[in-house]
Every structure is written in C-alpha cells, then in structure tokens.
Design a protein around this motif. Structure first.
Motif, PDB file in Angstrom:
ATOM      1  N   ILE A  48      -5.652  -2.947  -1.771  1.00 43.09           N
ATOM      2  CA  ILE A  48      -5.430  -2.695  -0.345  1.00 43.09           C
ATOM      3  C   ILE A  48      -5.921  -1.275  -0.064  1.00 43.09           C
ATOM      4  O   ILE A  48      -5.540  -0.339  -0.761  1.00 43.09           O
ATOM      5  CB  ILE A  48      -3.935  -2.736   0.037  1.00 43.09           C
ATOM      6  N   CYS A  49      -6.737  -1.120   0.964  1.00 43.56           N
ATOM      7  CA  CYS A  49      -7.154   0.215   1.399  1.00 43.56           C
ATOM      8  C   CYS A  49      -6.834   0.370   2.877  1.00 43.56           C
ATOM      9  O   CYS A  49      -6.869  -0.602   3.635  1.00 43.56           O
ATOM     10  CB  CYS A  49      -8.657   0.421   1.191  1.00 43.56           C
ATOM     11  N   LEU A  79      -6.579  -7.936  -0.847  1.00 44.34           N
ATOM     12  CA  LEU A  79      -5.493  -8.581  -0.112  1.00 44.34           C
ATOM     13  C   LEU A  79      -6.007  -9.195   1.181  1.00 44.34           C
ATOM     14  O   LEU A  79      -5.539 -10.249   1.599  1.00 44.34           O
ATOM     15  CB  LEU A  79      -4.350  -7.598   0.168  1.00 44.34           C
ATOM     16  N   LYS A  80      -7.007  -8.570   1.785  1.00 46.55           N
ATOM     17  CA  LYS A  80      -7.589  -9.118   3.016  1.00 46.55           C
ATOM     18  C   LYS A  80      -8.192 -10.494   2.782  1.00 46.55           C
ATOM     19  O   LYS A  80      -8.174 -11.338   3.669  1.00 46.55           O
ATOM     20  CB  LYS A  80      -8.662  -8.179   3.563  1.00 46.55           C
ATOM     21  N   PHE A 110       1.995  -9.494 -10.220  1.00 43.79           N
ATOM     22  CA  PHE A 110       0.795  -8.861  -9.679  1.00 43.79           C
ATOM     23  C   PHE A 110       1.125  -7.413  -9.372  1.00 43.79           C
ATOM     24  O   PHE A 110       2.284  -7.013  -9.332  1.00 43.79           O
ATOM     25  CB  PHE A 110       0.296  -9.588  -8.417  1.00 43.79           C
ATOM     26  N   VAL A 111       0.082  -6.620  -9.176  1.00 40.46           N
ATOM     27  CA  VAL A 111       0.226  -5.205  -8.865  1.00 40.46           C
ATOM     28  C   VAL A 111      -0.532  -4.942  -7.568  1.00 40.46           C
ATOM     29  O   VAL A 111      -1.709  -5.289  -7.462  1.00 40.46           O
ATOM     30  CB  VAL A 111      -0.358  -4.322  -9.994  1.00 40.46           C
ATOM     31  N   TYR A 112       0.139  -4.345  -6.593  1.00 41.14           N
ATOM     32  CA  TYR A 112      -0.580  -3.840  -5.430  1.00 41.14           C
ATOM     33  C   TYR A 112      -1.254  -2.546  -5.839  1.00 41.14           C
ATOM     34  O   TYR A 112      -0.617  -1.656  -6.403  1.00 41.14           O
ATOM     35  CB  TYR A 112       0.372  -3.528  -4.273  1.00 41.14           C
ATOM     36  N   LEU A 122      -0.251  -0.364   6.160  1.00 41.05           N
ATOM     37  CA  LEU A 122      -0.568  -1.108   4.938  1.00 41.05           C
ATOM     38  C   LEU A 122       0.085  -0.472   3.711  1.00 41.05           C
ATOM     39  O   LEU A 122       0.366  -1.159   2.734  1.00 41.05           O
ATOM     40  CB  LEU A 122      -2.083  -1.202   4.750  1.00 41.05           C
ATOM     41  N   CYS A 123       0.341   0.816   3.776  1.00 42.12           N
ATOM     42  CA  CYS A 123       0.997   1.508   2.669  1.00 42.12           C
ATOM     43  C   CYS A 123       2.401   0.951   2.432  1.00 42.12           C
ATOM     44  O   CYS A 123       2.862   0.891   1.293  1.00 42.12           O
ATOM     45  CB  CYS A 123       1.042   3.005   2.955  1.00 42.12           C
ATOM     46  N   ALA A 124       3.068   0.547   3.498  1.00 43.06           N
ATOM     47  CA  ALA A 124       4.429   0.003   3.373  1.00 43.06           C
ATOM     48  C   ALA A 124       4.454  -1.233   2.483  1.00 43.06           C
ATOM     49  O   ALA A 124       5.443  -1.487   1.792  1.00 43.06           O
ATOM     50  CB  ALA A 124       4.995  -0.310   4.752  1.00 43.06           C
ATOM     51  N   ILE A 125       3.366  -1.986   2.464  1.00 41.82           N
ATOM     52  CA  ILE A 125       3.294  -3.178   1.620  1.00 41.82           C
ATOM     53  C   ILE A 125       3.364  -2.764   0.154  1.00 41.82           C
ATOM     54  O   ILE A 125       4.138  -3.318  -0.627  1.00 41.82           O
ATOM     55  CB  ILE A 125       2.007  -3.976   1.914  1.00 41.82           C
TER      56      ILE A 125
END
Length: 179
Positions: A48-49, A79-80, A110-112, A122-125
């Motif tokens: 995720i960026c 993730l997109k 899995f690892v974000y 998106l950081c909150a995810i």
C-alpha cells in the motif's frame, strides 16, 4: 552472517547511494529481519502506498519480481489490485471487513507493507495490524522505518531502500544471511 553485519557491508559496497543509511542500519536491520520471516514462511506482502507514492508502488511491484532474477517469484501484491474500492474505506469497521476478507484469502497470514505519509487514511489500514511493515513519513511508530516527507532526497532514498531491501531478500533466500 547476521543481518546487521551484512547490511553494513551491503551499504558500504553501494558507493554513496546508501551512505545515509549506514548510521540507521541498527533501526533498519532488526525490523526488516522480523518482517522477512513472514515472507520466508509464505505470507504475502500486501503493498500500500499513499497517493503521492503511486509511482513507487508501480516501480516496486514491477521490480521486485523482475525478469531474469535467479530467485522464485515472491508474493508482493498491490492492495489496490485486490480491493479496487480501497479509497472508499473510511472507518475502523471497513478496515476490519477488509482484514477479514484478506484473512480468508490468505489463511496463513499476510503483512501490510505501507510506504507513505502517516497522515494518509491508507496508513490506518497498516497501523491496524501488528504484523505490518511500514516506511513511514513524518511519524515514528512501531514496526516502521521513519523518513521525512520534506526531505529533498526522499525519492532517491526510497529507490535506494528498495535496492537494499531487494538485495537483502536475495541474501536471505540464498543463505548468505540468517534471520
């Protein structure tokens, strides 16, 4: 060889590209080692960026499993691509539903892997999971490597960090480094 020593050697052999990282290797290596264990155990990294780093996400995903590599294809996934309505997530409940969906899709975990500003929604995810790995801008947080979004060399640093990350994966997979 241990990862901290290997990282120092890798940084020093990269000419000046990674010289800034030499003093930060003690932050970098233990966090990376703990997250690469997940990868070695078969857990995918869900990338995720933030919006400003879309270019980096594309670069990362195209480069991590580049043609001609002598290693197996590794599970790095955007993730997109898994959830195209990602930008519609606005609450903790929606983040929990996303986590549930990914837990079903990846029952072994899995690892974000988040790269971007701490102020992005998106950081909150990523912050929602303790197993996350973050290259986080403007905030020091658990499981993150701190960078400043106002650093004029930020893009250069991201690219050099990617190269060190990629070389570290090779070193781990080919037995040059023990985690």
């Amino acid at each position: 060889m241990d990862l901290i020593k290997w990282s120092l050697d890798a940084i020093r052999s990269s000419s000046k590209e990674l010289s800034w990282m030499e003093e930060r290797r003690l932050e970098w290596a233990p966090l990376l080692a703990s997250r690469l264990r997940y990868l070695i155990d078969g857990a995918p990294f869900i990338v995720i960026c933030d919006e400003d780093r879309d270019w980096f996400e594309n670069y990362f995903l195209r480069s991590i499993n580049r043609k001609g590599s002598h290693r197996p294809i590794l599970p790095f996934i955007s993730l997109k691509s898994l959830y195209p309505r990602l930008n519609d997530i606005n609450s903790k409940e929606e983040i929990s539903l996303l986590d549930d969906m990914l837990s079903i899709a990846f029952p072994n975990g899995f690892v974000y892997f988040y790269i971007g500003k701490s102020s992005s929604k998106l950081c909150a995810i990523a912050k929602n999971r303790t197993s996350s790995y973050m290259w986080l801008f403007d905030e020091q947080a658990e499981n993150s490597f701190y960078l400043s979004s106002t650093d004029e060399n930020l893009d250069f640093k991201l690219l050099s960090m990617f190269r060190l990350f990629d070389r570290t994966i090779d070193a781990v997979l080919f037995g040059q480094v023990e985690l």
